[in-house]
Motif scaffolding. Structure first.
Motif, mmCIF file in Angstrom:
data_model
loop_
_atom_site.group_PDB
_atom_site.id
_atom_site.type_symbol
_atom_site.label_atom_id
_atom_site.label_comp_id
_atom_site.label_asym_id
_atom_site.label_seq_id
_atom_site.Cartn_x
_atom_site.Cartn_y
_atom_site.Cartn_z
ATOM 1 N N TRP A 299 0.823 -1.198 0.000
ATOM 2 C CA TRP A 299 0.000 0.000 0.000
ATOM 3 C C TRP A 299 0.867 1.263 0.000
ATOM 4 N N GLY A 300 0.438 2.230 -0.822
ATOM 5 C CA GLY A 300 1.083 3.537 -0.835
ATOM 6 C C GLY A 300 0.027 4.623 -0.905
ATOM 7 N N TYR A 301 0.411 5.849 -0.581
ATOM 8 C CA TYR A 301 -0.539 6.962 -0.512
ATOM 9 C C TYR A 301 0.037 8.146 -1.275
ATOM 10 N N ARG A 302 -0.714 8.543 -2.326
ATOM 11 C CA ARG A 302 -0.256 9.576 -3.250
ATOM 12 C C ARG A 302 -1.061 10.858 -3.067
ATOM 13 N N PHE A 303 -0.347 11.969 -3.078
ATOM 14 C CA PHE A 303 -0.952 13.290 -2.954
ATOM 15 C C PHE A 303 -0.680 14.051 -4.250
ATOM 16 N N TYR A 304 -1.762 14.462 -4.919
ATOM 17 C CA TYR A 304 -1.644 15.248 -6.145
ATOM 18 C C TYR A 304 -2.274 16.627 -5.922
ATOM 19 N N PRO A 305 -1.549 17.719 -6.207
ATOM 20 C CA PRO A 305 -2.188 19.037 -6.195
ATOM 21 C C PRO A 305 -3.401 19.027 -7.114
ATOM 22 N N GLY A 306 -4.473 19.594 -6.659
ATOM 23 C CA GLY A 306 -5.729 19.544 -7.408
ATOM 24 C C GLY A 306 -6.672 18.507 -6.830
ATOM 25 N N LYS A 307 -6.111 17.429 -6.273
ATOM 26 C CA LYS A 307 -6.933 16.431 -5.578
ATOM 27 C C LYS A 307 -6.877 16.649 -4.064
ATOM 28 N N VAL A 308 -5.720 17.129 -3.601
ATOM 29 C CA VAL A 308 -5.577 17.509 -2.195
ATOM 30 C C VAL A 308 -5.144 18.966 -2.154
ATOM 31 N N GLN A 309 -5.343 19.594 -1.014
ATOM 32 C CA GLN A 309 -4.871 20.957 -0.827
ATOM 33 C C GLN A 309 -3.448 20.866 -0.270
ATOM 34 N N GLY A 310 -2.526 20.649 -1.175
ATOM 35 C CA GLY A 310 -1.138 20.465 -0.785
ATOM 36 C C GLY A 310 -0.309 20.115 -2.008
ATOM 37 N N GLU A 311 0.963 19.809 -1.776
ATOM 38 C CA GLU A 311 1.872 19.490 -2.875
ATOM 39 C C GLU A 311 2.001 17.975 -3.043
ATOM 40 N N GLY A 312 2.878 17.574 -3.962
ATOM 41 C CA GLY A 312 3.041 16.164 -4.266
ATOM 42 C C GLY A 312 3.771 15.411 -3.160
ATOM 43 N N LEU A 313 3.254 14.250 -2.806
ATOM 44 C CA LEU A 313 3.867 13.415 -1.773
ATOM 45 C C LEU A 313 3.513 11.963 -2.052
ATOM 46 N N PHE A 314 4.457 11.085 -1.740
ATOM 47 C CA PHE A 314 4.164 9.658 -1.664
ATOM 48 C C PHE A 314 4.612 9.196 -0.289
ATOM 49 N N ALA A 315 3.777 8.377 0.356
ATOM 50 C CA ALA A 315 4.140 7.855 1.672
ATOM 51 C C ALA A 315 3.633 6.428 1.807
ATOM 52 N N ALA A 316 4.351 5.637 2.573
ATOM 53 C CA ALA A 316 3.961 4.241 2.808
ATOM 54 C C ALA A 316 4.539 3.792 4.143
ATOM 55 N N CYS A 317 3.979 2.727 4.668
ATOM 56 C CA CYS A 317 4.434 2.168 5.937
ATOM 57 C C CYS A 317 4.605 0.662 5.787
ATOM 58 N N LEU A 318 5.723 0.142 6.286
ATOM 59 C CA LEU A 318 5.995 -1.291 6.231
ATOM 60 C C LEU A 318 6.490 -1.779 7.592
ATOM 61 N N ARG A 319 6.277 -3.049 7.848
ATOM 62 C CA ARG A 319 6.716 -3.649 9.112
ATOM 63 C C ARG A 319 7.814 -4.665 8.842
ATOM 64 N N LYS A 320 8.820 -4.673 9.689
ATOM 65 C CA LYS A 320 9.939 -5.605 9.559
ATOM 66 C C LYS A 320 9.543 -6.954 10.158
ATOM 67 N N THR A 321 9.815 -8.029 9.441
ATOM 68 C CA THR A 321 9.355 -9.348 9.874
ATOM 69 C C THR A 321 10.477 -10.265 10.326
ATOM 70 N N GLU A 322 11.722 -9.761 10.300
ATOM 71 C CA GLU A 322 12.845 -10.600 10.694
ATOM 72 C C GLU A 322 13.746 -9.825 11.645
ATOM 73 N N SER A 323 14.675 -10.529 12.265
ATOM 74 C CA SER A 323 15.605 -9.877 13.178
ATOM 75 C C SER A 323 16.959 -9.683 12.512
ATOM 76 N N SER A 324 17.572 -8.526 12.770
ATOM 77 C CA SER A 324 18.935 -8.261 12.308
ATOM 78 C C SER A 324 19.926 -8.341 13.466
ATOM 79 N N GLY A 325 19.460 -8.883 14.580
ATOM 80 C CA GLY A 325 20.290 -8.883 15.778
ATOM 81 C C GLY A 325 19.980 -7.668 16.626
ATOM 82 N N GLU A 326 20.697 -7.526 17.716
ATOM 83 C CA GLU A 326 20.426 -6.422 18.632
ATOM 84 C C GLU A 326 21.729 -5.906 19.218
#
Length: 458
Positions: free
Chosen positions: A276-303
């Motif tokens: 999933w991603g979220y796109r902002f287009y001037p003319g559709k939103v009151q703002g400038e262009g943006l793309f944003a997304a969120c992901l979750r890490k499913t493995e460990s890289s150590g600590e």
């Protein structure tokens, strides 16, 4: 507005992007000016609602017109930040996932200057949470530090490191925000000069750089931690294709963020992994262009193991006792000395600070209180701006707007009441601006020279 000539192949390159409407896009850029928006600091601002609320950010507001922020003392006091409205969507993402994270939260803003998204996260985080704001480019670190100083929180560390350096602190962060360097097409309306930098080749180079940055910082995210990825580009190569790369390369899991239909945000999914991603287009939103997304890490890289400094003898309790009267609830803070200056950070973050010091180049940690001259504190500007300052113990001088501008310019302050001799917190409408020392026949202005107003306007 005059006709805008987009770079060659630009419209063609994004013609198949999710939700893209070429006619609406072009007409908006030619006929509608970019809106002006600010985001208030909820820990400082207590005035009336300054405008119409940004739908996805309760602290964000659209202004009817663009004032001269340089000559507004409330801006210098850290009461608000001037930020493009679409960028405030990061607040909504964070609020949507915060319930899934164990507290306290360690958050990293990896590409942080000038500080818009860092101050945004700072407002969203609790006092027991930790914010680390990093800027890769050394010359951009001072503006980041200044903006976070104005914001006033003590649970903040600023670093100046390449993303690969963060690979050493494995599994340290619960949340990492990567507002990645990009080809900048989302800023064409607000910054038309960005069009001169755009090319298909530059998009390709940006995608490669974005993937390198993400790969370098990936080990620093703990298992089940969240990555917020954003750009100000419309290119699928820099957006949805990067999401697919993250899912393929690291097995990251896409997180869907709820959005209201009337916001005008375009919800997209990547081709391969349906991320999933979220796109902002001037003319559709009151703002400038943006793309944003969120992901979750499913493995460990150590600590990374917590680092504890070896016993360096008893703390300098005598000096610390001289500092405590300036601080609200001083028992909550760890006091430490750096060269001649004393600093303080929330006690809960002491171990984190000492751990990060082993791996990273730290430019700001907590709040710089100042230096001691005998039994007297020579206070630092950071203390003046900090929410930890106990103002009941401090002499304060209220300034008019004209006097405040003179103070911020480090000019002579006319008609100033000099009856309160010694250190004074200079304030405008009750909000601290910095320090001055009032003497019988003059004022010593301690506002930082590098932050002073240089413009000759008013």
């Amino acid at each position: 507005m005059s006709d805008i000539v987009f770079p060659g192949k630009f419209i063609e390159s994004i013609s198949n992007a999710p939700g893209f409407d070429a006619q609406n896009f072009v007409e908006t850029h030619q006929n509608l000016p970019a809106p002006t928006s600010i985001r208030i600091n909820p820990s400082k601002y207590s005035g009336q609602q300054p405008g119409v609320e940004v739908p996805w950010c309760p602290e964000g507001f659209y202004l009817e017109s663009r004032p001269s922020f340089t000559f507004d003392p409330l801006f210098h006091a850290g009461c608000y930040y001037v930020q493009e409205a679409s960028s405030m969507f990061i607040t909504h993402i964070y609020n949507s996932i915060r319930g899934e994270m164990d507290e306290p939260i360690r958050a990293l803003d990896l590409c942080a200057a000038p500080g818009g998204k860092s101050t945004l996260l700072s407002s969203a985080l609790n006092q027991d949470d930790l914010l680390v704001a990093n800027e890769i480019i050394k010359t951009r670190v001072p503006i980041l530090t200044d903006n976070l100083t104005r914001w006033g929180r003590s649970n903040t560390i600023v670093t100046n490191n390449d993303p690969r350096d963060y690979g050493r602190v494995k599994g340290f962060f619960d949340l990492i925000l990567v507002d990645a360097p990009c080809s900048g097409s989302g800023m064409f309306r607000k910054e038309p000069e960005a069009m001169q930098e755009w090319s298909v080749d530059n998009v390709n180079l940006c995608q490669q750089r974005q993937e390198r940055i993400l790969a370098d910082v990936y080990p620093a995210l703990r298992e089940d931690g969240y990555l917020i990825y954003s750009t100000c580009s419309y290119s699928e190569q820099e957006n949805e294709q990067v999401l697919d790369w993250l899912c393929t390369e690291f097995g990251m899991e896409s997180v869907r963020i709820p959005v209201e239909q009337d916001w005008g945000v375009v919800e997209s999914q990547s081709t391969e992994h349906k991320a999933w991603g979220y796109r902002f287009y001037p003319g559709k939103v009151q703002g400038e262009g943006l793309f944003a997304a969120c992901l979750r890490k499913t493995e460990s890289s150590g600590e990374t193991k917590a680092f504890k400094k070896k016993d360096q003898g008893k703390p300098d309790y005598k000096s610390i006792d001289l500092l405590k009267p300036y601080i609200k609830e001083p028992a909550n803070y760890y006091f430490f000395k750096l060269n001649d200056d004393w600093l303080a950070i929330d006690k809960i973050h002491r171990e984190d600070l000492e751990t990060l010091q082993q791996y990273l180049y730290i430019k700001k940690s907590g709040v710089r209180l100042g230096s001691l001259a005998g039994k007297d504190l020579v206070p630092d500007h950071e203390l003046a701006m900090s929410l930890m300052l106990d103002r009941d113990q401090i002499q304060q001088t209220e300034l008019s707007r004209e006097q405040a501008i003179s103070y911020l310019r480090r000019d002579e302050i006319k008609d100033l009441d000099l009856s309160q001799k010694g250190w004074n917190l200079m304030c405008f409408e009750g909000h601290p601006l910095g320090w001055a020392k009032l003497l019988p026949n003059r004022v010593n202005n301690y506002y930082p020279k590098e932050m002073r107003i240089l413009s000759t306007g008013s």
